[in-house]
Design a protein around this motif. Structure first.
Motif, PDB file in Angstrom:
ATOM      1  N   LEU A  26      68.613  -3.322 -33.367  1.00  0.00           N
ATOM      2  CA  LEU A  26      68.135  -4.207 -34.434  1.00  0.00           C
ATOM      3  C   LEU A  26      67.223  -3.445 -35.392  1.00  0.00           C
TER       4      LEU A  26
ATOM      5  N   THR B  69      67.926  -2.793 -39.305  1.00  0.00           N
ATOM      6  CA  THR B  69      66.930  -3.179 -40.311  1.00  0.00           C
ATOM      7  C   THR B  69      66.646  -2.021 -41.261  1.00  0.00           C
TER       8      THR B  69
ATOM      9  N   VAL C 125      70.099  -1.234 -43.471  1.00  0.00           N
ATOM     10  CA  VAL C 125      70.767  -2.328 -44.180  1.00  0.00           C
ATOM     11  C   VAL C 125      70.758  -2.112 -45.693  1.00  0.00           C
TER      12      VAL C 125
ATOM     13  N   ALA D 203      75.570  -4.189 -41.130  1.00  0.00           N
ATOM     14  CA  ALA D 203      74.849  -5.301 -40.516  1.00  0.00           C
ATOM     15  C   ALA D 203      75.708  -6.563 -40.491  1.00  0.00           C
TER      16      ALA D 203
ATOM     17  N   GLU E 280      62.301  -9.252 -34.638  1.00  0.00           N
ATOM     18  CA  GLU E 280      63.088  -8.230 -35.326  1.00  0.00           C
ATOM     19  C   GLU E 280      64.397  -8.811 -35.847  1.00  0.00           C
ATOM     20  N   THR E 281      64.969  -9.775 -35.107  1.00  0.00           N
ATOM     21  CA  THR E 281      66.199 -10.437 -35.547  1.00  0.00           C
ATOM     22  C   THR E 281      65.964 -11.219 -36.835  1.00  0.00           C
TER      23      THR E 281
ATOM     24  N   LEU F 297      65.721  -8.867 -39.729  1.00  0.00           N
ATOM     25  CA  LEU F 297      67.038  -8.339 -40.083  1.00  0.00           C
ATOM     26  C   LEU F 297      67.881  -9.392 -40.802  1.00  0.00           C
TER      27      LEU F 297
ATOM     28  N   ARG G 297      66.952  -9.669 -44.345  1.00  0.00           N
ATOM     29  CA  ARG G 297      67.382  -8.546 -45.182  1.00  0.00           C
ATOM     30  C   ARG G 297      68.878  -8.563 -45.489  1.00  0.00           C
TER      31      ARG G 297
END
Length: 438
Positions: free
Chosen positions: A354, A358, A361, A368, A389-390, A393, A396
């Motif tokens: 992840l 990130t 991406v 991603a 963190e998910t 991501l 983004r």
């Protein structure tokens, strides 16, 4: 008593030279430090600990102030004071005595004195000025241990205004026949560069000499300086790209001594440092990037062992590949590596995947999107760090096509979330997406 405490008591004499008798390998049951450690481990409350430490500090203060206290006794008193401070209790009365021990004691006593000073004081502490002359004297000593101790203190903390006074002596140590002295001198110069870069600008050529040192330890130490300088001015060090690539090839090929290996992985921290340097040098530069393609491919191939440290190398390698000028086959291998991380059932690897997604991406949003459903499923993961963190991501990779699905998932998560930090962060992200995609 726990095994940890027993091992601590066994190791302390050899580390701090508390007992100078030959063959002594265990902290005596009558040792005051041993009694203190045992006493604290047997307590049942913080209040009892405070009372015990205050009595101990009062005893130490009385003894260090006595004119009849020998240097050997002062050494043990400093160790006890260090232990009290490590538990969070102030022993400021002992600071001046630690400096005196570093100034006047034998080599073993100076060792404890320097250790105490480095733990007690910070760079801005006024008492540190009293140590400058001692450091100057020890840097000129013919005793290697004294030189090492002085360089160690200098590399940890030293008054900024006093750097010009010892800089010539530290520079001189770059040519010392002993590699440990050269290594410590490089680390001292690295410290100077961090706190006063203008004062070491004139010795950049000597940094290059350290980079080519025959001892791998000295070369490794020089990379700290180069990473810092290249972060500030990558254009000024493009000519060293070949040197860094050559070093990385030697490391990956196992050409360094076995002492540098960790779990059979050749010098992993050195590899990570070099990969970070190469990513800075190759960014937005095709010709420089082409020099490093081969070694990056080799690094990816070699770092396939099933161990945490190789995962760290793979992560840095993937970041480097996505930072420098792109090469299709390398990007494919890096993408496969990220996919393996994200799909892994292991929490550490999933987080690493992840984190890598990130990072990349912005360079490759399609990568991603390939794992979009897997990423969304990570919101149901029991680990809070994975969830955070998910969310970062997902934010983004949001675009006009998937914004509705992602925002719905964010709102669902918001309804069940109990962590205040995550709630505040997530509300801000939802508001920003609502403004961006009305």
């Amino acid at each position: 008593m726990s095994d940890v405490v027993e091992k601590t008591l066994t190791a302390l004499p050899s580390l701090l030279s508390l007992d100078s008798q030959p063959g002594s390998a265990k902290l005596s049951s009558t040792s005051k430090l041993g009694n203190l450690i045992r006493g604290i481990t047997e307590l049942t409350s913080k209040h009892e600990e405070e009372k015990l430490i205050q009595r101990e500090l009062a005893s130490i203060k009385e003894q260090v102030s006595s004119p009849n206290t020998s240097m050997r006794q002062m050494k043990e008193l400093m160790v006890r004071a260090i232990y009290c401070e490590s538990l969070g209790y102030e022993a400021s009365f002992s600071y001046i005595h630690a400096i005196k021990l570093a100034q006047q004691g034998t080599v073993l006593e100076k060792r404890v004195g320097y250790l105490a000073v480095s733990l007690f004081l910070n760079e801005s502490h006024e008492l540190l000025l009293l140590l400058v002359n001692t450091v100057l004297k020890d840097l000129q000593s013919t005793n290697l241990i004294e030189v090492c101790m002085a360089l160690t203190v200098v590399s940890q903390m030293f008054p900024k205004d006093m750097i010009p006074a010892i800089l010539p002596l530290v520079e001189e140590k770059l040519n010392h026949p002993k590699e440990i002295i050269r290594r410590k001198a490089v680390l001292a110069l690295y410290k100077f560069y961090l706190i006063a870069p203008n004062q070491v600008q004139h010795i950049h050529n000597k940094f290059r000499k350290a980079l080519c040192d025959k001892d791998p330890g000295v070369m490794t130490a020089s990379l700290h300086i180069y990473l810092q300088m290249i972060q500030e001015n990558p254009e000024g060090y493009k000519d060293l790209t070949v040197s860094f690539v050559t070093i990385l090839k030697q490391v990956v090929g196992g050409k360094l001594p076995m002492d540098f290996n960790y779990h059979s992985v050749p010098a992993p921290w050195l590899q990570i440092q070099l990969l970070r340097i190469l990513s800075l040098l190759g960014k937005n530069d095709q010709s420089t990037s082409e020099i490093m393609y081969e070694v990056l491919d080799e690094s990816l191939r070699r770092a396939e062992m099933n161990h945490n440290i190789t995962y760290a190398i793979l992560y840095e390698c993937v970041k480097c590949i996505y930072t420098i000028h792109p090469k299709s086959d390398l990007l494919e291998k890096a993408a496969k590596c990220i996919g393996n991380f994200v799909l892994s059932p292991k929490i550490n690897l999933k987080y690493l995947g992840l984190k890598a997604l990130t990072y990349v991406v912005q360079q490759d949003p399609k990568l991603a999107l390939q794992h979009q459903m897997t990423i969304i499923e990570c919101l149901d993961h029991p680990d809070l760090i994975i969830k955070r963190e998910t969310l970062e991501l997902l934010f983004r990779i949001t675009n006009a096509q998937n914004v509705t699905v992602i925002v719905e998932k964010m709102l669902e998560f918001l309804r069940i979330n109990t962590d205040d930090y995550t709630t505040i962060d997530l509300v801000g992200k939802v508001a920003e997406l609502a403004e961006k995609y009305p």
